[in-house]
Design an enzyme around this catalytic site. Structure first.
Site, PDB file in Angstrom:
ATOM      1  N   GLU A 152       0.843  -1.193   0.000  1.00 26.68           N
ATOM      2  CA  GLU A 152       0.000   0.000   0.000  1.00 26.68           C
ATOM      3  C   GLU A 152       0.878   1.242   0.000  1.00 26.68           C
ATOM      4  O   GLU A 152       1.953   1.252   0.624  1.00 26.68           O
ATOM      5  CB  GLU A 152      -0.897   0.006   1.237  1.00 26.68           C
ATOM      6  N   ASP A 168      -4.654  -8.076   6.117  1.00 27.39           N
ATOM      7  CA  ASP A 168      -5.669  -8.980   5.580  1.00 27.39           C
ATOM      8  C   ASP A 168      -5.188 -10.424   5.522  1.00 27.39           C
ATOM      9  O   ASP A 168      -5.984 -11.352   5.712  1.00 27.39           O
ATOM     10  CB  ASP A 168      -6.061  -8.558   4.164  1.00 27.39           C
TER      11      ASP A 168
END
Length: 399
Positions: A152, A168
């Site tokens: 990210e 996640d």
């Protein structure tokens, strides 16, 4: 410096787009910024795997607020309108480097994600609400049997924030880096030697259902371990995984006080927590109740949401972040002054976030984003520079 944190992906059922992975809250765009419109990202394939690699740069263009993808030259392409049911997204794949090779692309001013997959391209779809991110906790997700992962990032006029994330899932390993204006390079995300297989071995040997987080392909290939949040949501991990610890915390602070000092640069801002029945009330220095939390379950703890919701405000959010970190690291019983940043007592209780424990134990620098607020106490795997010369993404061995 802007504050950053990682976000977990939305469930597939939400059929909504993320605005971005790494948030840069309060980062003003500077008219005299030295950050160019795109910067180079060098991708190195040290995975040792023979399959082709596919790379994607997806996110929100910060200048327009549009969602889309960038090609290898950093040019932005807006997503077309989606449908219901979701329609296939345009092929945004960039051919990645061959084994043992490097390839440099350019990344634009985005808040988004850099995905990579082995062997097969990822299946992205568009709904009327935007891009549907892969959600492999759903057994019918078309990406379920693909080995992939993502980083990210936010690149804006104030600099680059680039992380490795396990919020996640824990899957194909990689490290991130940035070359600073002084020529030095900062990196994070590398595993220790044997760390990849060691992580899965740790989950398999952990009692309490933690091995249920591991997903394998029909040919036996280990693909990933779901985060405990998704484990609870899908039934792969027992919903009572944290109950014993939460019960003991609630009992302790019925008769003693939990002191939270949520801002490192504001040591005089303190809040005081005491439990009354099913609720922990926090008061300020005057004794006024500023916010309250009902007794959280494992879902709330692992996701840092629901009963531990953290709005982007100046009181409840910062307290909740601190509580979330304390519950996941199991430090609330050993230290009534939070956040605890010593690391020595992290994950030492028999009831703890065993997934996060296993992730951090196998990181070369000990840093990781193993849950949403793992940046509390600066434990996150993040690189940042306000004048980045180049970014790096290194695909590491699955060993």
């Amino acid at each position: 410096m802007p504050h950053t944190r990682t976000r977990r992906a939305l469930p597939l059922a939400a059929a909504a787009a993320l605005v971005g992975g790494v948030l840069a809250v309060g980062a003003p765009d500077r008219a005299d910024a030295a950050v160019p419109d795109t910067i180079p990202l060098q991708i190195t394939n040290d995975s040792g795997r023979s399959e082709p690699v596919y790379v994607y740069d997806l996110g929100t263009q910060l200048s327009s607020g549009q969602q889309g993808w960038a090609d290898a030259d950093g040019a932005f392409h807006a997503w077309p309108a989606g449908g219901n049911p979701p329609t296939p997204a345009p092929d945004a794949a960039i051919d990645g480097p061959a084994p043992g090779q490097s390839k440099t692309i350019r990344i634009p001013k985005f808040s988004g994600r850099i995905y990579f997959s082995y062997g097969r391209k990822l299946d992205f779809r568009l709904t009327t609400g935007g891009l549907v991110q892969p959600a492999v906790q759903n057994p019918s997700d078309p990406n379920r049997d693909i080995l992939f992962n993502w980083s990210e990032y936010t690149l804006n006029d104030s600099g680059l924030w680039l992380n490795s994330t396990q919020v996640d899932m824990f899957s194909a390993p990689y490290a991130v880096g940035v070359q600073r204006s002084d020529g030095g390079v900062s990196t994070t995300g590398h595993l220790k030697s044997g760390g990849y297989t060691g992580f899965f071995d740790a989950l398999r040997s952990q009692s309490g259902g933690w091995s249920g987080l591991i997903q394998t392909r029909s040919d036996g290939t280990v693909l990933r371990a779901l985060s405990p949040l998704y484990g609870v949501e899908t039934g792969a991990l027992p919903a009572n995984a944290m109950d014993d610890y939460v019960d003991r915390v609630w009992q302790k602070y019925t008769t003693s006080t939990l002191t939270v000092t949520p801002f490192g640069d504001r040591p005089d801002t303190k809040y005081y927590g005491r439990v009354s029945g099913d609720v922990m009330n926090f008061t300020d220095g005057s004794g006024a109740v500023v916010t309250s939390f009902r007794k959280p379950d494992a879902d709330s703890v692992f996701g840092c949401h629901k009963l531990l919701d953290a709005p982007n405000d100046t009181v409840r959010g910062p307290i909740s972040r601190t509580l979330c970190a304390g519950f996941n690291r199991s430090t609330l019983l050993i230290n009534p002054n939070q956040p605890d940043t010593s690391t020595a007592g992290f994950y030492e209780d028999a009831v703890t976030n065993q997934y996060a424990r296993a992730v951090h134990a196998r990181m070369a620098d000990g840093k990781a984003y193993a849950f949403a607020f793992d940046d509390v106490g600066n434990q996150e795997s993040l690189v940042h520079d306000d004048s980045p010369q180049q970014a790096y993404l290194t695909l590491d061995p699955l060993s």
